[in-house]
Design an enzyme around this catalytic site. Structure first.
Site, PDB file in Angstrom:
ATOM      1  N   LYS A  50      -8.046  -9.152   8.505  1.00 30.89           N
ATOM      2  CA  LYS A  50      -6.763  -9.460   9.154  1.00 30.89           C
ATOM      3  C   LYS A  50      -6.398  -8.371  10.139  1.00 30.89           C
ATOM      4  O   LYS A  50      -6.866  -7.221  10.035  1.00 30.89           O
ATOM      5  CB  LYS A  50      -5.643  -9.633   8.123  1.00 30.89           C
ATOM      6  N   ASP A  78      -1.577  -7.507   0.299  1.00 32.20           N
ATOM      7  CA  ASP A  78      -2.317  -8.221   1.347  1.00 32.20           C
ATOM      8  C   ASP A  78      -3.190  -9.348   0.802  1.00 32.20           C
ATOM      9  O   ASP A  78      -3.746 -10.130   1.581  1.00 32.20           O
ATOM     10  CB  ASP A  78      -3.224  -7.246   2.123  1.00 32.20           C
TER      11      ASP A  78
END
Length: 301
Positions: free
Chosen positions: A14, A141
């Site tokens: 990401k 996350d």
């Protein structure tokens, strides 16, 4: 090649196109407005039945990946097994391609990948909600690594609202030597903001509009990372990397998450190759990787 009876899951890295950080909470965490975008650098996690929980890893910097119960992939297997009253007897093999300790959620990706792989291997058919609950328990996350695409993370980043993206974006990621510890970077953020009024974190309307429209130029103008000053304070050499990438034609540059990977938004695939070559030639990073976004979340292959 996947062995018979194994399940392999591909899971993306990401980039945080916006990371707004609030003041430290009493529990030590920080409230965030974290706009995640999944990019086309992937790890693959393969789950194979065995007599006990074991982990192996291959790929760049595999020697820096813990192979014990501290690995999020192992913890994912344990949490899932505990919920279903079974023993986490699985061998997890991680094929790394996401930079290690680079601010791109490689460890979180492996946790989400292992969770989905074990769920499929053990035939548990857990609901998406149940998997996301376990992801949130694993780390801030990890839920996004499961979901992919684009999302706004609030709370400590684990509460997700999926976002619409109207087109594709091209990126270059400059991989630094060594890692940066996320808790240390947050600690430096606290030090730098001591005695300063830290505003409540909120997603930028201009940035969300740019994503919705697939507008690269508007996204470049809106990129923001509240942890960047802390990362640069701990690793001043990253400023040279950021300068080298923008000098080579990147539309915008920022530290990815807590760093030390730096992210460069570029206009197209050709620009990506040019900027990557210039970054490598500059000697300010160990290597540079080209990627596109958005990318799908954890996917059984």
């Amino acid at each position: 090649m996947t062995a018979p009876g194994s399940v392999t899951v591909r899971v993306p890295a990401k980039v945080n196109v916006q990371l707004a950080v609030g003041a430290a909470r009493p529990d030590g965490f920080h409230d965030l407005a974290n706009v995640f975008l999944a990019v086309s650098l992937h790890d693959e996690v393969t789950a194979t039945p065995t007599d006990e929980l074991t982990i192996t890893c291959e790929g760049p910097d595999a020697d820096k990946v813990p192979l014990d119960r501290g690995n999020l992939a192992a913890r994912a297997a344990e949490l899932l097994a505990a919920r279903h009253g079974i023993s986490p007897d699985v061998h997890l093999h991680i094929a790394k391609d996401i930079p290690v300790a680079g601010g791109m959620a490689g460890g979180s990706a492996d946790g989400a990948g292992a969770l989905l792989a074990c769920d499929a291997l053990w035939g548990l058919r857990s609901s998406r909600e149940e998997l996301l609950e376990i992801c949130a328990e694993l780390g801030s996350d990890v839920p996004f690594s499961l979901v992919g695409g684009a999302a706004l993370g609030t709370g400590r980043g684990e509460r997700l609202t999926e976002l619409r993206v109207g087109g594709g974006f091209h990126w270059v990621f400059a991989v630094a030597d060594g890692g940066l510890s996320t808790p240390v970077v947050f600690g430096e953020f606290d030090r730098l903001t001591e005695g300063v009024e830290v505003p409540e974190p909120a997603a930028s309307p201009a940035l969300l509009d740019a994503l919705r429209a697939g507008d690269t130029t508007a996204l470049a103008a809106a990129l923001a990372n509240d942890l960047q000053a802390a990362a640069l304070s701990l690793r001043p050499s990253l400023a040279e990397t950021l300068t080298a990438g923008t000098a080579a034609g990147a539309l915008a540059a920022l530290v990815s998450g807590s760093g030390p990977t730096t992210a460069f938004l570029v206009k197209d695939a050709e620009s990506a190759e040019t900027v990557a070559a210039a970054l490598i030639a500059s000697g300010t990073c160990r290597t540079a990787r080209v990627a596109t976004s958005p990318a799908p979340g954890a996917t059984v292959l």
